[in-house]
Design a protein around this motif. Structure first.
Motif: not given
Length: 543
Positions: A336, A338, A376-377, A380, A389, A534
């Motif tokens: 990930i 982030r 996870l968001q 992401d 990103q 983000g």
């Protein structure tokens, strides 16, 4: 783990992919058309009726209990099918404007869109908002004018209305013969032939559909004035409107238009063929760092949707990923961007709405699911190690607010768990005030609150009361100077909450409070949109 395939194999697989969303105003027939596309592609054997709420059959793409009860779509569904050697990733979106934020995010994950218009009502309000989003992203748009089996507006009037609403040229690819009870089928303009269909059939054999030359005397004898009227209209629009231009379509400046009746299988075949022949394969995508090409060997994907409790027995959360580049193999290690955390991919999924299968491999343009427990968001980016990103995933400042409390104090833990998961999913926006303990919900329409209350009760066994809140607007806040931001938050703590990813939010009871805060704190920026997890903000966004 095996080595990833050569770039040429990836490029060949990319060329086979078609990823599109179906968009429309509520009740235009979007979910019915989704069913018929699956039926014609051979993905299902019998279409479910979205209106027969008490029957045993429901739409394949409507899997939530509340969707089956109400006969509406309240969550986006993902379906993959194969047709003419192409892999089609179809995303059915909510039509209701209360769930427009979910639809906007889905539109960031597709390469084209299919707009469904109710021929009796023309271009409606929610359709116009969705058109604006597609136009802002230059998304190629195919138009399907539905419900010709009813008494509807004149085709020529509909063409004018759609052209005005789209702000681009429209080119009819088919044309209806008759309407309502006299609806006989559609003319394929380029082939100068007419497809004749029987109404009301759930099972379709595309090889037995009648296709008759429009110059056949027997056809003219059978249809009489309705055919001659349709042919006159075709001649008129061909003289007044431009010819179809593939480059203009792919640039989002021209829309091919098809007529039909999804419930009766009229015009569905043409839509499928157009998606295969004209809709674009996956294209390059922008990240903050660089442009990512789908043919790259290195894997990258973005989370555009999270769905809680697709399998209520397991209280699962599935993150939906749009693959943007490279090759996916089950079991590969992904990070990930982030936070650098690694995520397992052993249980990667492919979808036919609520039906899922373990997935072994996938390519750019495909939509895959990764079960996870809050790791996870939305927004992401997952890669094999490179920090990227992807941009453009929107979160809008909500317009309606409610305080939420549990009807049973012993269920407080279940309530907080449910709110956190539904907030991460994007079903509703959840705010945790800096002062006090009562959670705040933000939405765009009353139906969102009703759906969340229903899901909290049915999925988390937490019955809730929704109470009026004094707030009427919200803005995410940021500042280049962290000391100033901290001071602003401290002095306005009674108006500050954190959203589900911890971003600070300023809440106001009316617009004048926001204006006063903006005047007193010149260095604080107030944002109507948070772009993704983000925490990239956009200051001015015309909703």
């Amino acid at each position: 783990m095996t080595n990833s395939p050569p770039s040429q194999i990836i490029a060949n697989e990319v060329s086979r992919r078609r990823s599109f969303a179906i968009i429309s105003h509520p009740d235009a027939g979007k979910t019915t058309l989704t069913e018929k596309l699956l039926l014609y592609a051979g993905a299902i054997q019998i279409a479910g009726s979205v209106k027969a709420r008490k029957a045993s059959r429901h739409a394949t793409s409507d899997w939530m209990e509340i969707e089956k009860q109400r006969g509406i779509s309240v969550a986006s569904s993902v379906m993959q099918m194969e047709y003419r050697d192409c892999i089609i990733n179809l995303l059915d979106t909510p039509g209701h404007q209360d769930f427009s934020e979910d639809t906007y995010r889905v539109l960031t994950a597709v390469d084209s869109a299919l707009m469904v218009i109710d021929a009796a009502n023309g271009v409606e309000s929610q359709t116009r908002r969705l058109i604006d989003v597609c136009r802002a992203r230059n998304t190629p748009l195919i138009t399907f004018i539905n419900k010709l089996d009813r008494e509807v507006k004149r085709p020529l009037d509909l063409m004018d209305e759609i052209e005005e609403a789209l702000g681009m040229s429209v080119v009819p690819m088919t044309w209806p013969v008759g309407m309502g009870k006299s609806f006989a089928g559609v003319i394929d303009i380029s082939q100068e032939a007419m497809r004749m269909f029987k109404a009301g059939e759930d099972r379709v054999d595309i090889h037995t559909e009648k296709r008759i030359s429009i110059h056949d005397p027997a056809l003219a004898s059978q249809l009489g004035d309705s055919l001659s009227t349709a042919l006159s209209e075709v001649e008129l629009v061909q003289g007044a409107m431009p010819s179809f231009d593939l480059e203009e379509f792919l640039a989002g400046r021209q829309s091919p238009v098809f007529f039909g009746s999804a419930i009766n299988n009229f015009g569905v075949q043409e839509i499928l063929n157009t998606l295969v022949e004209l809709a674009p394969a996956p294209k390059s995508r922008l990240t903050i760092q660089r442009e990512v090409l789908p043919s790259e060997k290195n894997f990258s994907a973005v989370v555009f949707k999270i769905q809680a409790n697709m399998d209520p027995a397991h209280r699962d959360r599935v993150a939906f990923l749009r693959i943007c580049s490279g090759y996916f193999e089950r079991g590969m290690r992904l990070k990930i961007s982030r936070n650098g955390k690694e995520i397992r991919t052993n249980n990667a999924l492919s979808f036919l709405s609520q039906r899922r299968d373990i997935l072994d491999e996938a390519f750019p343009g495909d939509i895959i699911g990764l079960p996870n427990h809050g790791l996870l968001q939305l927004g992401d980016t997952l890669t094999e190690g490179e920090k990227l990103q992807f941009t453009g995933l929107p979160f809008f400042a909500p317009e309606i607010f409610k305080l939420v409390e549990t009807a049973d104090p012993l269920r407080t833990k279940q309530l907080r768990e449910g709110l956190m998961q539904l907030g991460e999913e994007g079903a509703i926006q959840v705010f945790k005030p800096l002062v006090g303990t009562q959670m705040l919900l933000g939405a765009f329409g009353q139906l969102q609150f009703e759906v969340v209350a229903h899901r909290l009760k049915s999925e988390y066994n937490a019955e809730v009361r929704l109470l009026p809140a004094r707030y009427s607007l919200s803005r995410w806040i940021s500042c280049k100077d962290p000391v100033t931001l901290k001071k602003f938050i401290q002095e306005n703590s009674h108006r500050i909450s954190e959203d589900v990813v911890g971003a600070p939010v300023f809440l106001a009871t009316h617009k004048s409070e926001l204006e006063v805060a903006q005047q007193l704190w010149k260095d604080i920026e107030f944002h109507a949109l948070r772009e993704h997890a983000g925490l990239v903000f956009q200051k001015d966004f015309n909703q």
